[in-house]
Design an enzyme around this catalytic site. Structure first.
Site, PDB file in Angstrom:
ATOM      1  N   GLU A  32       0.842  -1.194   0.062  1.00 13.53           N
ATOM      2  CA  GLU A  32      -0.030  -0.015   0.010  1.00 13.53           C
ATOM      3  C   GLU A  32       0.735   1.324  -0.140  1.00 13.53           C
ATOM      4  OE1 GLU A  32      -3.867   2.432   2.075  1.00 13.53           O
ATOM      5  OE2 GLU A  32      -2.932   0.239   2.979  1.00 13.53           O
ATOM      6  N   CYS A 236      -6.899   1.156   2.494  1.00 13.15           N
ATOM      7  CA  CYS A 236      -7.740   2.315   2.463  1.00 13.15           C
ATOM      8  C   CYS A 236      -7.434   3.538   1.417  1.00 13.15           C
ATOM      9  CB  CYS A 236      -7.494   2.982   3.831  1.00 13.15           C
ATOM     10  SG  CYS A 236      -7.995   2.335   5.275  1.00 13.15           S
ATOM     11  N   ASN A 366     -12.470  -3.190   0.736  1.00 16.84           N
ATOM     12  CA  ASN A 366     -11.367  -3.072   1.677  1.00 16.84           C
ATOM     13  C   ASN A 366     -12.264  -2.630   3.177  1.00 16.84           C
ATOM     14  OD1 ASN A 366      -8.390  -3.158   2.686  1.00 16.84           O
ATOM     15  ND2 ASN A 366      -9.303  -0.972   3.065  1.00 16.84           N
ATOM     16  N   GLU A 367     -12.015  -3.521   3.915  1.00 13.85           N
ATOM     17  CA  GLU A 367     -12.546  -3.285   5.471  1.00 13.85           C
ATOM     18  C   GLU A 367     -13.870  -2.571   5.469  1.00 13.85           C
ATOM     19  OE1 GLU A 367      -9.553  -1.430   7.265  1.00 13.85           O
ATOM     20  OE2 GLU A 367      -8.240  -2.862   7.637  1.00 13.85           O
TER      21      GLU A 367
END
Length: 641
Positions: A32, A236, A366-367
């Site tokens: 990331e 994120c 994602n999450e």
């Protein structure tokens, strides 16, 4: 627990007792753009803010001339301004204009300080380039220099900007001395008006010699992990800080001057010079399967600074826009896998890779907060991918924690849709990993597989790394349900770290793998495709369940049997090992031990405090191995294929 499989061996071959098939893709990496992992890190560009696109929205106090100094040497007269009329490309709207009224021989121009300085190595070649156009009608001579901190010239070249339209100019610079804090100087030494943009300095020696490539030493440290897959471009980062910040893969391919830069959710800037083509290429170069992750039509629930538990800043794309967004996701798969004659396969081929990248996985979300808006948009994307590309495995998401509302609702939703793999995340204290070794033993094997996409123990001391190692033996034991696993985050730049702990720390001149890195490396370099229970008996005792663990896997490609032993206790521990089920094993094995003081760490001041050590080791069919305190041991026994 899976199906035991016995394989009939041909005469003379190694006989293998029944073992449980486990994922051949178990251990990989997650990249990331966090902690300056891309620009100023893995991406080898040495000029910061090369296209003058920095803005206050990227980071407080930033502007188009951040990292640049205006130079008017001696008594030179003129002016500098940032302009946007008729730019090099609409996606790259800003450029600098120099008006040189009188250069007084030395000239006017700019100095770039790079990312905490520009690190140069004597005798190495560096490729300089810039785009320029002359507005005055006459050619403008340019002087390009690399200077040390005292202003001494280490390398220089002369160019002549002549064209009235945008044109790229190039030079190769070879510094005469090594310097960690150098700068790049570009001076106009003649009268005129000159526009310039995309000022670049690249080491010629990139990883695998790739143009627009990666920093060689940092990329090699990643390659040395031997990852079976790479998840990118982020967590994120992928679904961004609001809908206007969703990561758009199409804006990251093609000529770098035409890519769209944007702010980073982690508080800095993305040039997208490291874009989807470079990610796919890097995966191929290191033998890792690519796992791109796209937003599920929603932004991060932490958008706008909504980081409090229970709050949500999640924004949803209007349903009217979902058809176009869904097509973008399908186009991504075509970009990776389509023939060179397809629309997006042709763009891949134009970048220099006519052969498909063989994409097998794609992550959606994602999450994400399990809201109705998320679920509706995820289903649209999931159904479309499954319908058009049934051989591509979709990875869903079940929130940021190993339990709780999003976890429970995420799993229920994944089971409802029959999602093949879901992405679990957790960052926990070492004691959590010790207490949860049996987590996956009871997972339903008939439902979704697990991608443990982000996990870490809170710390970079040896006991943190060994807690992770202990847990990884449980992942091997449950490799029939845990299909993929990756520690996170991967990279962190000294002085620019938003998240700790991390796997690899670096600055402009050094790469410092953490002790956690070596645990990941030992598991990555010693993966297997079948798990064999009952080969190793850990020590008995009241603490054995939490401080000692072992696994045994076999690599069918080599025929090797690999035993991993973890002792997180303060005393040596005996492990009973029985290899009688395997025939044809060599008596000589390799023994790799990783051990040290409980709180030992690798740091910039002491980067080699704890390192693995490999020696020859003679084995018997049955023997007892005494594992040192605070240690991970890998015994690799040679066999026949």
């Amino acid at each position: 627990m899976g199906i035991a499989v016995a394989v009939a061996a041909p005469a003379g071959a190694q006989r293998v007792a029944a073992g449980k098939p486990i994922s051949a893709d178990l251990f990989g990496i997650f990249f990331e753009d966090l902690n300056y992992a891309a620009d100023g890190g893995l991406y080898a560009e040495l000029v910061q803010n090369r296209s003058f696109e920095y803005a206050p929205s990227d980071h407080e106090g930033w502007h188009p001339l951040t990292s640049w100094d205006y130079l008017h040497e001696g008594f030179a007269m003129g002016s500098l301004s940032v302009e946007s009329a008729a730019p090099l490309h609409a996606n790259n709207p800003h450029y600098v204009q120099l008006k040189i009224e009188n250069p007084f021989q030395k000239g006017l121009g700019l100095r770039n300080h790079g990312f905490d300085g520009i690190a140069l190595t004597a005798g190495e070649q560096y490729d300089f380039s810039l785009w320029a156009r002359v507005k005055s009608g006459a050619a403008v001579p340019l002087l390009v220099q690399l200077q040390d901190a005292q202003g001494k010239v280490l390398a220089e070249a002369t160019l002549s900007a002549q064209a009235a339209d945008w044109q790229q100019y190039r030079a190769t610079l070879t510094p005469t001395a090594t310097d960690a804090g150098a700068s790049l100087v570009v001076l106009a030494t003649g009268k005129g008006i000159l526009d310039f943009d995309m000022v670049s300095l690249f080491p010629k020696r990139t990883f695998r010699g790739r143009a627009n490539g990666l920093r060689a030493d940092l990329a090699q440290s990643i390659a040395n992990l031997k990852p079976k897959f790479m998840r990118f471009p982020g967590g994120c980062l992928t679904h961004g800080d609001g809908l206007d910040n969703l990561y758009d893969w199409k804006k990251t391919i093609g000529p770098v001057a035409q890519r769209t830069a944007q702010r980073n959710i982690w508080g800095y800037h993305q040039t997208t010079g490291l874009g989807y083509f470079e990610y796919f290429q890097f995966c191929e170069d290191i033998g890792a399967k690519p796992i791109p992750v796209v937003a599920a039509g929603v932004s991060c629930q932490n958008s706008g600074g909504s980081w409090k538990i229970g709050s949500t800043g999640q924004q949803c794309l209007p349903l009217a826009d979902m058809a176009a967004y869904t097509q973008d996701v399908l186009d991504l798969i075509e970009y990776a896998n389509g023939p060179a004659t397809s629309i997006w396969g042709a763009k891949r081929a134009a970048a220099g890779h006519p052969k498909p990248f063989d994409l097998q996985y794609i992550g959606i979300g994602n999450e994400d907060k399990q809201t109705p808006g998320f679920r509706e948009r995820f289903k649209l994307l999931y159904d479309a991918v499954r319908r058009q590309y049934p051989t591509v495995t979709v990875i869903g998401t079940v929130g940021p924690s190993p339990k709780g509302e999003d976890y429970d609702q995420g799993w229920a939703f994944a089971n409802q849709l029959s999602v093949p793999v879901v992405d679990e995340h957790y960052y926990e204290q070492p004691k959590w990993f010790l207490a949860n070794q049996r987590r996956y033993d009871t997972y339903d094997r008939s439902k979704a597989k697990v991608y443990l996409g982000e996990y870490a123990s809170w710390g970079n001391a040896l006991h943190n790394a060994l807690a992770e190692a202990l847990y990884m033996t449980a992942l091997e034991r449950n490799g029939d349900v845990v299909q993929l696993a990756s520690y996170a985050p991967l990279l962190a730049k000294e002085g620019h770290t938003q998240w700790k702990p991390d796997l690899i720390y670096f600055n402009n001149t050094a790469v410092v793998p953490s002790v956690n890195y070596y645990v990941q490396q030992l598991f990555g370099q010693n993966q297997g495709d079948t798990y064999h229970a009952g080969v190793v008996t850990p020590p008995a005792g009241p603490s054995a369940d939490t401080t000692a663990a072992a696994s045994c896997v076999r690599d069918a490609r080599t025929g090797d049997v690999i035993v991993k032993l973890v002792n997180l206790g303060a005393q040596p521990q005996p492990f009973a090992i029985d290899l009688t089920r395997f025939e044809g094993l060599k008596t000589m094995a390799t023994q790799t031990t990783f051990t040290g003081a409980r709180n030992a760490q690798n740091t910039f001041a002491s980067p080699r405090t704890v390192l693995p050590k490999t020696t020859a080791y003679k084995i018997s069919k049955r023997f007892t191995y005494s594992a040192a305190p605070y240690s991970l041991t890998v015994l690799r026994v040679r066999g026949k294929r």
